[in-house]
Design a protein around this motif. Structure first.
Motif, short mmCIF file in Angstrom:
data_model
loop_
_atom_site.label_atom_id
_atom_site.label_comp_id
_atom_site.label_asym_id
_atom_site.label_seq_id
_atom_site.Cartn_x
_atom_site.Cartn_y
_atom_site.Cartn_z
N ASP A 289 2.03 -1.20 6.87
CA ASP A 289 2.12 0.24 6.64
C ASP A 289 3.52 0.76 6.95
N ASN B 58 0.54 6.36 4.28
CA ASN B 58 -0.42 7.38 4.69
C ASN B 58 0.22 8.29 5.73
N PRO C 63 0.83 -1.22 0.00
CA PRO C 63 0.00 0.00 0.00
C PRO C 63 0.86 1.26 0.00
N LYS C 64 0.28 2.33 -0.46
CA LYS C 64 0.98 3.60 -0.42
C LYS C 64 0.98 4.15 1.01
N SER D 25 5.71 0.06 3.93
CA SER D 25 5.55 1.00 2.81
C SER D 25 6.26 2.32 3.08
#
Length: 283
Positions: A142, A89, A86-87, A145
């Motif tokens: 996360d 955040n 995922p990108k 990433s």
């Protein structure tokens, strides 16, 4: 590192002392070829290997059209099955630099960054003041990433001329790139960050006598602070080896007068923040 360069890995990034086993090379090469076909990528690369306690993470990326703005990242814990990364955040960008524990190898694991940081840093809880629980827990996927994004900002590089910016703004790999001469390979300014430029577009125009916007649209690493955060060596007069002091485990190579080049990161995902102190002692 391009999958077509895997067979020569011991003679390229192997100069750093960190490399992949023969079994890993075979598994990764075959699975990345499949991943490239499934996603219709024009090219695919092995980014590196993040070392975890229970399992390690292999990171790869590919692109369909634009080599700069169209990259898609994947991760795998076995080298066979690849999941979309995922990108990052806002939360992961804030908390990842504060994580002090090693990666575990479980993408679904949620760690309490508040507890880790408060127990290891003086007045560490002030960082989390008024942010609530939302800013205290972080999923390892996360964190992964954000680590990749942090590394790319600092240490993912390309040699000058390897990328070409078309008139329509799309960045492609230069098909007529023939490598760097021995003189150019010895110059730090011959290597550029493979990410969106931070400097003004005319920075290279004002410093290069042979400026070409189609080739010089990226930031050169000689503008990094401190300037001595990179080491550059020419091995046997045939290959240039660069290492980043910010990211121990990063190795980039460029064969002299040859288009072949690439980089690989094998490490714990820890950025070295002691560079000023190190350079002061060395000086």
């Amino acid at each position: 590192m391009n999958i077509n360069s895997f067979n020569d890995i011991s003679n390229t990034v192997g100069y750093s002392g960190l490399t992949l086993s023969l079994e890993e090379i075979v598994i990764l090469r075959n699975s990345l070829i499949i991943l490239q076909k499934e996603n219709h990528f024009l090219n695919i690369f092995l980014w590196g290997k993040l070392l975890g306690i229970a399992k390690d993470y292999y990171i790869s990326f590919g692109y369909r059209n634009d080599a700069l703005h169209g990259q898609t990242y994947f991760y795998s814990t076995d080298g066979f099955v690849w999941d979309l990364l995922p990108k990052p955040n806002m939360r992961s960008r804030l908390l990842t630099p504060l994580c002090v524990s090693r990666l575990q190898g479980d993408p679904a694991l949620v760690v309490d960054v508040y507890e880790q940081y408060a127990n290891t840093k003086p007045f560490g809880t002030e960082v989390f003041k008024d942010h609530g629980r939302y800013f205290k827990e972080l999923k390892e996927e996360d964190r992964l990433s954000s680590l990749v994004e942090m590394y790319n900002e600092d240490a993912l590089i390309k040699p000058r001329g390897a990328l070409f910016k078309r008139a329509d703004g799309v960045v492609i790999e230069n098909k007529v790139y023939e490598g760097l001469s021995i003189q150019d390979a010895r110059e730090i300014k011959s290597y550029m960050h493979w990410r969106r430029p931070h400097q003004r577009w005319n920075t290279n125009l004002l410093t290069r006598y042979d400026y070409n916007y189609a080739l010089d649209f990226l930031d050169t690493i000689d503008k990094d602070i401190p300037k001595t955060s990179w080491t550059l060596h020419i091995e046997h007069g045939t290959i240039a080896i660069l290492r980043s002091l910010y990211w121990p485990g990063m190795t980039f190579y460029q064969k002299i007068n040859n288009s072949e080049h690439g980089s690989l990161y094998i490490g714990y995902g820890k950025r070295n923040l002691d560079i000023p102190h190190m350079l002061h002692n060395w000086g």
